[in-house]
Design a protein around this motif. Structure first.
Motif, PDB file in Angstrom:
ATOM      1  N   GLU A 119       0.848  -1.210   0.000  1.00 47.18           N
ATOM      2  CA  GLU A 119       0.000   0.000   0.000  1.00 47.18           C
ATOM      3  C   GLU A 119       0.877   1.252   0.000  1.00 47.18           C
ATOM      4  O   GLU A 119       0.538   2.253  -0.614  1.00 47.18           O
ATOM      5  N   TRP A 152       3.886   1.474  -1.293  1.00 49.42           N
ATOM      6  CA  TRP A 152       4.477   1.580  -2.632  1.00 49.42           C
ATOM      7  C   TRP A 152       3.466   2.157  -3.630  1.00 49.42           C
ATOM      8  O   TRP A 152       3.802   3.002  -4.455  1.00 49.42           O
ATOM      9  N   GLY A 158       1.081   4.085  -2.841  1.00 49.08           N
ATOM     10  CA  GLY A 158       0.713   5.442  -2.411  1.00 49.08           C
ATOM     11  C   GLY A 158      -0.693   5.525  -1.852  1.00 49.08           C
ATOM     12  O   GLY A 158      -1.263   6.608  -1.724  1.00 49.08           O
ATOM     13  N   GLU A 183      11.694   1.479   6.364  1.00 47.22           N
ATOM     14  CA  GLU A 183      12.835   1.204   5.482  1.00 47.22           C
ATOM     15  C   GLU A 183      13.256  -0.263   5.542  1.00 47.22           C
ATOM     16  O   GLU A 183      13.603  -0.859   4.533  1.00 47.22           O
ATOM     17  N   THR A 220       4.023   8.001  15.911  1.00 41.77           N
ATOM     18  CA  THR A 220       5.324   8.485  15.429  1.00 41.77           C
ATOM     19  C   THR A 220       5.251   9.066  14.017  1.00 41.77           C
ATOM     20  O   THR A 220       6.259   9.525  13.487  1.00 41.77           O
ATOM     21  N   GLY A 221       4.072   9.015  13.402  1.00 41.95           N
ATOM     22  CA  GLY A 221       3.905   9.582  12.068  1.00 41.95           C
ATOM     23  C   GLY A 221       4.482   8.711  10.966  1.00 41.95           C
ATOM     24  O   GLY A 221       4.813   9.209   9.889  1.00 41.95           O
ATOM     25  N   LEU A 273       2.956   6.411   9.287  1.00 39.93           N
ATOM     26  CA  LEU A 273       1.952   5.891   8.368  1.00 39.93           C
ATOM     27  C   LEU A 273       1.955   6.652   7.045  1.00 39.93           C
ATOM     28  O   LEU A 273       1.158   6.387   6.164  1.00 39.93           O
ATOM     29  N   LYS A 274       2.881   7.593   6.914  1.00 41.11           N
ATOM     30  CA  LYS A 274       2.922   8.387   5.679  1.00 41.11           C
ATOM     31  C   LYS A 274       3.279   7.511   4.499  1.00 41.11           C
ATOM     32  O   LYS A 274       3.976   6.515   4.646  1.00 41.11           O
ATOM     33  N   ARG A 275       2.809   7.918   3.314  1.00 39.51           N
ATOM     34  CA  ARG A 275       3.012   7.108   2.104  1.00 39.51           C
ATOM     35  C   ARG A 275       4.489   6.919   1.797  1.00 39.51           C
ATOM     36  O   ARG A 275       4.925   5.885   1.331  1.00 39.51           O
TER      37      ARG A 275
END
Lengths: 265, 279
Positions: free
Chosen positions: B96, B98, B100, B181, B272-273, B275-277
């Protein structure tokens, strides 16, 4: 009851070297039912974090977020049902067609294909989107068309609160006008409350009932565009400044600096 | 005007499960050539592994060649199915991200159980179709030792194992939430350890003691033991129970554990933020 109410919301992020960045600093704002509120701010000012907090993607460190009186932190599912979001990036499966993406998006909100299809046709007709193009993969559509589909997808779930995070950034002038017209129609026809984050001054002035200016995670002011201009007018007796001049006076940023590429907090 | 609230919650969640299944079907259709290439690769890989059985005799080994070839083919097919199931589940988040679409999916009101159930359901159906095609091709090519096979028993073991492996995959799916990562790479390591210790192409007994200890918590170990017993020896339900009960326990433990761990991972990512794309 307010459509959206934030009270002293705070959010900080730890960066790699232990540095702490305050993305939201005691942010308080409200959006009334049927109201369009714009948030103007340069990149990195915290606009996207604000939208992520409201859309339950980021948990605030402190403060309260309520959507139609429901606490978004303790009841995220209830809140998610009543809102939708359109962001600067077109969040689609690029190989799937617009129709397939729309049907998928509708199902996540419990709307079946049978219920969604007539709505999709109606929305696509309203925005002048050729039906036959709806079967093409998203990656074949222009950015402007993708943004229209993103707005259509949001509308499909009949949200009472719409979060628009720079929906026209990067669009050509024609597409920008089309998308802005679509937002106006949503407002008029669907009685949705809208929070619009942008760094486009003209867009904010044309679309919003009230405009806030956000810098370094703080909202400096939030009022009607004319009131905002009066507040930051250098010569109270002279002609009212433009919103661009007001923004510069409030933030110290020029329009170009505000829209420059950078890390959005 | 709002459509979804008119439905009971369970019905909305069922619509969403179908949404995930249908979306994955649409994606399979769009990537059809890749799917064909992958199917050819998987089939040829299974054939190459099966030929090892014939090769043993050619280099002077004294084995029951038909039995060994069937033994290896069962291992290859089962590993293909189970590893695919594990990969689909464990890649839920990174895929998801990848594409976006991660933020759109995670801010929707459908529950995470619904999300993972939809992913698991499609993976099971897709895996069964792919494995059936590969088995069909190999069945035509090789003289397999399947005279005594208990196909129903083998399918039962596979069905029970699928549930526990879905749970195992959900636990692994949390890794990309914790570390955008490196998380997915760690799940590949988990997958390769399962391949090493579970007795895919050899008996677990030949492994060093510490590897055998790891094999006892791998659902793949019991799935292979049970399926081979059913297909090669024609084992009945009472004999297969030895493989089925550990799988049932693993299913009961791994699925709720996986969902709980995923919930904790999602909470951490939202704090922690992460979940960003872009991660």
């Amino acid at each position: 009851m307010k459509a959206l109410e934030l009270q002293r919301v705070e959010k900080s992020f730890k960066k790699r070297r232990g540095e702490v960045v305050k993305a939201l600093d005691a942010v308080s704002l409200s959006v009334g039912k049927g109201e369009v509120v714009g948030i103007l701010g340069p990149n990195g000012s915290g606009k996207s974090t604000l939208v992520r907090v409201i859309s339950t993607l980021v948990t605030p460190d402190a403060g309260r977020v309520e959507v139609f009186g429901v606490d978004a932190v303790s009841h995220p599912k209830k809140v998610q049902r009543s809102m939708n979001r359109v962001s600067v990036e077109a969040s689609f499966f690029k190989k799937l067609s617009a129709m397939e993406n729309l049907l998928y998006g509708a199902k996540l909100y419990g709307v079946t294909s049978r219920e969604a299809r007539p709505l999709i046709q109606e929305i696509l007709d309203n925005i002048g989107f050729a039906r036959k193009r709806a079967t093409e993969p998203m990656e074949h559509l222009s950015r402007g068309m993708q943004q229209k589909i993103a707005l259509a997808r949001a509308l499909l779930t009949s949200p009472v609160l719409m979060l628009l995070d720079e929906p026209t950034t990067g669009l050509d002038p024609r597409s920008k006008k089309d998308v802005q017209a679509f937002i106006r129609r949503i407002r008029e026809a669907h009685d949705s409350s809208i929070l619009l984050c942008t760094h486009d001054m003209q867009e904010a002035e044309e679309l919003c009932d009230r405009v806030g200016i956000m810098v370094d995670g703080r909202i400096l002011a939030l009022e009607e565009p004319e009131g905002l201009k009066r507040r930051y007018a250098s010569d109270p007796g002279g002609p009212p400044p433009t919103l661009e001049e007001t923004f510069m006076a409030a933030t110290g940023y020029s329009v170009e600096e505000a829209s420059a590429e950078g890390d959005e907090g | 005007m709002h459509n979804a609230p008119n439905k009971p919650l369970w019905l909305s969640e069922m619509v969403a499960v179908w949404g995930y299944v249908q979306r994955n079907y649409f994606l399979t259709k769009r990537y059809l050539m890749w799917e064909v290439v992958w199917l050819v690769y998987v089939t040829i890989n299974a054939m190459a592994i099966t030929f090892i059985g014939a090769g043993v005799e050619a280099v002077g080994g004294t084995v029951d060649t038909r039995f060994l070839m069937t033994y290896l083919l069962v291992g290859a097919l089962l590993w293909n199915y189970l590893s695919m199931l594990f990969d689909v589940l464990s890649e839920t988040v990174s895929w998801e991200r990848w594409e976006g679409t991660i933020e759109y999916t995670f801010m929707s009101p459908s529950s995470r159980v619904t999300h993972l159930l939809g992913m698991g359901l499609y993976a099971v159906v897709y895996g069964i179709v792919q494995t059936a095609i590969t088995l069909g091709v190999c069945y035509l090519l090789f003289d397999l030792d399947l005279a005594a096979a208990n196909y129903a028993g083998a399918l039962l073991v596979l069905a029970v194992c699928s549930v526990s492996l879905v749970g195992f995959g959900i636990v692994a799916a949390v890794l990309p939430l914790l570390s955008p990562e490196k998380g997915q790479q760690v799940s590949y390591i988990v997958s390769s350890v399962l391949l090493l210790v579970s007795g895919v192409y050899y008996e677990v007994d030949v492994l060093p003691g510490w590897m055998q200890a790891i094999a006892t918590v791998s659902p793949v170990t019991y799935a292979l033991q049970g399926t081979r017993a059913a297909l090669l020896d024609g084992a009945g339900l009472s004999a297969l129970w030895e493989s089925i009960w550990p799988l049932l326990i693993m299913g009961v433990v791994f699925v709720p554990l996986g969902i709980f761990v995923f919930h904790l991972g999602e909470r951490y990512a939202k704090k922690t933020g992460k979940l960003k794309r872009s991660g």
